[in-house]
Motif scaffolding. Structure first.
Motif, PDB file in Angstrom:
ATOM      1  N   UNK A   1      59.042   6.052  -7.907  1.00 27.40           N
ATOM      2  CA  UNK A   1      60.378   6.404  -8.362  1.00 27.40           C
ATOM      3  C   UNK A   1      60.476   7.909  -8.508  1.00 27.40           C
ATOM      4  N   UNK A   2      61.579   8.489  -8.041  1.00 26.20           N
ATOM      5  CA  UNK A   2      61.770   9.924  -8.125  1.00 26.20           C
ATOM      6  C   UNK A   2      63.144  10.297  -8.640  1.00 26.20           C
ATOM      7  N   UNK A   3      63.269  11.527  -9.111  1.00 23.67           N
ATOM      8  CA  UNK A   3      64.562  12.082  -9.499  1.00 23.67           C
ATOM      9  C   UNK A   3      64.453  13.602  -9.477  1.00 23.67           C
ATOM     10  N   UNK A   4      65.574  14.264  -9.461  1.00 24.78           N
ATOM     11  CA  UNK A   4      65.664  15.718  -9.492  1.00 24.78           C
ATOM     12  C   UNK A   4      65.956  16.113 -10.924  1.00 24.78           C
ATOM     13  N   UNK A   5      65.328  17.176 -11.416  1.00 22.10           N
ATOM     14  CA  UNK A   5      65.623  17.565 -12.781  1.00 22.10           C
ATOM     15  C   UNK A   5      65.157  18.963 -13.129  1.00 22.10           C
ATOM     16  N   UNK A   6      65.440  19.338 -14.353  1.00 17.55           N
ATOM     17  CA  UNK A   6      65.089  20.644 -14.894  1.00 17.55           C
ATOM     18  C   UNK A   6      63.612  20.665 -15.268  1.00 17.55           C
ATOM     19  N   UNK A   7      62.895  21.682 -14.830  1.00 18.44           N
ATOM     20  CA  UNK A   7      61.492  21.852 -15.182  1.00 18.44           C
ATOM     21  C   UNK A   7      61.359  22.923 -16.259  1.00 18.44           C
ATOM     22  N   UNK A   8      60.368  22.761 -17.089  1.00 21.20           N
ATOM     23  CA  UNK A   8      60.112  23.683 -18.183  1.00 21.20           C
ATOM     24  C   UNK A   8      58.690  24.219 -18.082  1.00 21.20           C
ATOM     25  N   UNK A   9      58.496  25.435 -18.522  1.00 20.63           N
ATOM     26  CA  UNK A   9      57.181  26.047 -18.557  1.00 20.63           C
ATOM     27  C   UNK A   9      56.977  26.629 -19.944  1.00 20.63           C
ATOM     28  N   UNK A  10      55.784  26.459 -20.473  1.00 19.46           N
ATOM     29  CA  UNK A  10      55.480  27.048 -21.775  1.00 19.46           C
ATOM     30  C   UNK A  10      55.105  28.506 -21.577  1.00 19.46           C
ATOM     31  N   UNK A  11      55.883  29.388 -22.190  1.00 15.80           N
ATOM     32  CA  UNK A  11      55.663  30.828 -22.095  1.00 15.80           C
ATOM     33  C   UNK A  11      55.528  31.362 -23.516  1.00 15.80           C
ATOM     34  N   UNK A  12      54.377  31.914 -23.821  1.00 17.88           N
ATOM     35  CA  UNK A  12      54.103  32.439 -25.176  1.00 17.88           C
ATOM     36  C   UNK A  12      54.397  31.395 -26.251  1.00 17.88           C
ATOM     37  N   UNK A  13      54.026  30.156 -25.981  1.00 13.39           N
ATOM     38  CA  UNK A  13      54.201  29.085 -26.965  1.00 13.39           C
ATOM     39  C   UNK A  13      55.583  28.467 -27.000  1.00 13.39           C
ATOM     40  N   UNK A  14      56.516  28.987 -26.220  1.00  9.19           N
ATOM     41  CA  UNK A  14      57.875  28.440 -26.188  1.00  9.19           C
ATOM     42  C   UNK A  14      58.128  27.733 -24.868  1.00  9.19           C
ATOM     43  N   UNK A  15      58.810  26.604 -24.922  1.00  5.85           N
ATOM     44  CA  UNK A  15      59.182  25.872 -23.714  1.00  5.85           C
ATOM     45  C   UNK A  15      60.477  26.457 -23.169  1.00  5.85           C
ATOM     46  N   UNK A  16      60.425  26.960 -21.945  1.00  7.55           N
ATOM     47  CA  UNK A  16      61.596  27.592 -21.348  1.00  7.55           C
ATOM     48  C   UNK A  16      61.924  26.969 -20.008  1.00  7.55           C
ATOM     49  N   UNK A  17      63.230  26.832 -19.732  1.00  2.75           N
ATOM     50  CA  UNK A  17      63.669  26.361 -18.427  1.00  2.75           C
ATOM     51  C   UNK A  17      63.274  27.392 -17.375  1.00  2.75           C
TER      52      UNK A  17
END
Length: 90
Positions: free
Chosen positions: A28-44
């Protein structure tokens, strides 16, 4: 049920979930927003396809599904298919 479509011919849907197939199986797949942890914060940071072959894949991949962009989908020779419509209810 529809027909399998190669992502080389037409990119997978970005507005709905879909089935995907590649040499590793069908999932199963879908398209979506990815997040990366930068300096302890989750950012889009970007958008991507999120793909799961089966639920245990997430636990084996540190809690994450596969995260592929369109180029990776082509490289992996992915095909996709729209999900069937749900049954009618009374």
């Amino acid at each position: 049920m529809g027909e399998w479509i190669s992502v080389k011919d037409l990119p997978a849907r970005k507005n709905n979930k879909f089935l995907f197939s590649y040499f590793g199986g069908i999932g199963l797949g879908c398209w979506g927003q990815a997040y990366t942890t930068i300096n302890g914060n989750s950012e889009r940071t970007h958008e991507a396809y999120f793909l799961v072959l089966n639920p245990c894949d997430i636990s084996e991949n540190q809690g994450e599904p596969f995260e592929w962009d369109e180029e990776k989908m082509i490289e992996m020779e992915v095909s996709w298919m729209a999900l069937p419509k749900p049954p009618l209810t009374d």
